[in-house]
Scaffold this active site. Structure first.
Site, short mmCIF file in Angstrom:
data_model
loop_
_atom_site.label_atom_id
_atom_site.label_comp_id
_atom_site.label_asym_id
_atom_site.label_seq_id
_atom_site.Cartn_x
_atom_site.Cartn_y
_atom_site.Cartn_z
N ASP A 114 1.32 -1.15 -0.08
CA ASP A 114 0.52 -0.18 0.06
C ASP A 114 0.97 0.92 -0.03
O ASP A 114 0.19 2.73 0.12
CB ASP A 114 -1.31 -0.07 1.50
CG ASP A 114 -2.27 -0.80 1.10
OD1 ASP A 114 -2.43 -1.25 -0.09
OD2 ASP A 114 -2.24 -1.52 2.62
N ASP A 179 -6.13 -5.15 -6.68
CA ASP A 179 -5.73 -3.69 -5.36
C ASP A 179 -4.17 -2.71 -5.35
O ASP A 179 -3.68 -1.86 -6.14
CB ASP A 179 -5.93 -3.09 -4.11
CG ASP A 179 -7.22 -3.90 -3.40
OD1 ASP A 179 -7.53 -5.13 -3.92
OD2 ASP A 179 -7.37 -3.55 -2.12
#
Ligand code: GLY
Length: 428
Positions: A114, A179
């Site tokens: 992330d 993602d």
């Protein structure tokens, strides 16, 4: 007389075109101005600190913030950069800078994929707007940290260090989620500014492997692919945040549309454009997509043939909640995708992006002034399987909504979305 009629018709046509445009320009302005009002109120609640990164709303209606280590920490600084760019307000730019600089310790964080979201939405926008060299160096360091998670055997970047199956609690140690496509933008950036192709080669390998293993024949997507690091092969597909392993989690599909569109921008490789369009068509043509184009949280929730894992909270949620965040991500992606396609597809994607933006800006999804813990959008879904953040505002819904507004504003004024001459598709 004949000429008079032709000239009158022509001027009527020109003035209706320009009126239509100015109506849309006014719409964008109204949305941005509302975002500024909400943000001014939010800023009265918080000062830049290590624990002041807005995320969602608590049950009592107050603002919930996280520390810098949550995957969402880059979105609020990113929102401040977009709003300062729109308004030209120097004090807002000062706040954007303060919130961004709090994230500096993340530049060496190798514990999560992330880091792409966290650093590129914050420092990426900071560099885009200010061209400050310090931000560039910091982004390259962050790309180095992300690159450590790439495994040449699997051909992908590891998303999480572990994933526990909803079925039997079994743990897997090389999970990759759709993602992760979003984090590749940081790697492309690092190659462009350093001239070192190693980052972009990792990004291309990851996108190519993801295209093969995450994307199904009908362009729906798995949320998680579990890899075997010995053989390098995928073991199987499961879900973490979607309804079932074989379902299509709406935000996952949105990350894919956005991610493959961006990878096409950065590579000019037609297979990525085909994948982005395939995923966009899956989303837009889906019979489960409501008429306002704001998707349910999963395209297959509560449908026959789709079964959640025993331990998933999805069993307990018969309501088909919407996910405004998936819609906002998709709208932003479709504005870009519309600039890469033939006339027919371009119109389809542009019209859909506009429809989504108008729906999100209607009272159904846009909060009343001073409510919703000062976020803009209501009705997003974090993770139903985890029983977390259901039907609430989410900072990333607001971020991609504002980014979509920014992109629409550029298109309305006839500007390119990305001026960077190093983008392969701009070189064509
Ligand atoms: N990247 C995590 C999520 O979309 O919820």
């Amino acid at each position: 007389m004949k000429y008079f009629i032709i000239i009158s018709l022509f001027s009527f046509f020109i003035s209706s075109v320009s009126n239509a445009q100015s109506t849309e320009e006014k719409f964008v302005k109204n949305c941005f101005d509302f975002a500024l009002i909400q943000n001014n109120m939010m800023m009265k609640e918080i000062v830049p600190s290590d624990n002041a990164f807005p995320r969602t709303m608590k049950k009592d209606g107050s603002l919930y913030c996280t520390d810098i280590y949550e995957w969402t920490s880059g979105f609020y600084p990113g929102i401040l950069w977009y709003l300062s760019e729109y308004s030209g307000d120097a004090s807002l730019q000062d706040s954007a800078l303060k919130w961004t600089e709090k994230l500096e310790p993340l530049k060496t964080n190798t514990s999560t994929h992330d880091i792409g979201f966290m650093m590129y939405c914050s420092y990426g926008n900071a560099y885009r707007i200010t061209k400050n060299e310090k931000f560039k160096q910091l982004l390259v360091q962050s790309a180095d940290a992300l690159a450590t998670r790439f495994n040449p055997k699997t051909g992908v970047i590891k998303s999480w260090d572990g994933f526990t199956s909803w079925h039997d609690g079994k743990k897997y140690y090389f999970p990759v989620i759709i993602d992760n496509m979003m984090n590749l933008e940081l790697l492309f950036f690092a190659s462009k500014v350093t001239g070192n192709p190693v980052y972009k080669n990792i990004a291309i390998a990851h996108a190519t492997t993801t295209m093969k293993n995450h994307i199904r024949k009908d362009y729906s997507s798995f949320h998680v692919i579990l890899y075997d690091t010995v053989s390098g092969k995928p073991i199987k597909g499961e879900t973490a945040q979607g309804y079932a392993d074989n379902s299509t989690w709406s935000r996952g599909e949105s990350w894919g549309i956005y991610g493959f569109t961006m990878v096409y921008r950065e590579t000019g490789d037609a297979q990525f454009l085909k994948t982005a369009c395939g995923m966009a068509d899956y989303f837009l043509n889906n019979k489960m997509l409501p008429s306002d184009k704001i998707p349910y949280w999963d395209f297959n929730a509560n449908m026959v043939g789709y079964v959640p894992g025993n331990k998933s909270n999805a069993w307990n949620v018969p309501v088909d909640y919407r996910d405004a965040s998936a819609a906002a991500i998709t709208a932003s992606a479709l504005f870009e995708l519309s600039t890469y396609c033939d006339k027919e597809k371009s119109k389809k994607y542009l019209d859909a992006a506009k429809e989504i933006l108008h729906a999100l800006s209607s009272p159904v999804y846009r909060a009343k002034e001073g409510t919703n813990a000062d976020f803009i959008l209501m009705h997003s879904t974090g993770s139903i399987p985890h029983n977390s953040e259901i039907d609430v505002p989410l900072v990333y819904a607001d971020y991609y909504y504002i980014e979509a507004l920014h992109r629409y504003q550029l298109l309305l004024s006839g500007k390119k979305l990305f001026d960077d001459s190093q983008h392969p598709i701009n070189k064509k």
